[in-house]
Scaffold this active site. Structure first.
Site: not given
Length: 205
Positions: A108, A133
């Site tokens: 992330s 993501h």
């Protein structure tokens, strides 16, 4: 001359380095000692307190020597976008190049900061894992407030994808597709994707 002191019965304590100098002994916690070598650790969840410490360390190292690289070691599952962006903006703002190295994982926001290192100076160890993501968010309240926050998340998603495209060289359309769900990569796959520049199994000579 340095000596590493660590009590194995107190594994929660930070190891202390004792240095012998002309003025006698000096003790440093291990992270402060590595900071003298221009090494910064970004370990754990990305949140405001951690981000403030990392920003402060980068600014300090810039003031010490604006022409010498800073080395940022990352082992993080990600976290706050705003905290991460404060680190990102500082990395781009200061004069020294920031070399990034993934040890363990960079997921992330951790992956975002990994790829934000100086071009040609972004690395991972062979068994590191990388995950990208879309930003996560949750909000409770009136429908109108939920709509406002949903729009903000979409703006942040677009901003992050645009910056990822810049640093990786991937087309924005491909990034939008690849970040729609959790996308895990090995170190070699992260190199192929453009998140890092090289996988290092040994320290370069």
């Amino acid at each position: 001359m340095s000596q590493l002191i660590k009590d194995p019965t107190n594994l929660g304590l930070v190891p202390v380095v004792i240095e012998q100098t002309a003025r006698g002994e000096r003790s440093f916690d291990i992270y402060s000692r590595l900071l003298k070598e221009r090494v910064i650790f970004m370990i754990g969840q990305v949140e405001d307190h951690m981000a403030n410490l990392i920003v402060a360390q980068m600014l300090f190292l810039e003031s010490e020597n604006p022409d010498k690289d800073i080395h940022l070691y990352i082992n993080s599952p990600g976290g706050s976008v705003t905290a991460g962006m404060s680190i990102y903006d500082t990395m781009q703002f200061i004069k020294p190049d920031v070399s990034t190295m993934c040890i363990g994982q960079a997921a992330s926001m951790g992956a975002f900061l990994l790829t934000a290192g100086a071009a040609g100076k972004r690395f991972a160890l062979p068994n590191a894992r990388v995950m990208i993501h879309q930003p996560l968010g949750g909000f409770q309240g009136q429908a109108s407030d939920i709509e406002i926050h949903a729009k903000e998340i979409l703006k942040i998603k677009g901003q992050l994808n645009s910056l990822l495209a810049h640093h990786t060289g991937q087309p924005i359309e491909q990034l939008e597709k690849d970040t729609d769900r959790d996308n895990f990569m090995s170190a070699d796959e992260a190199k192929e994707y453009g998140i890092i520049d090289a996988v290092l199994s040994q320290r370069p000579v």
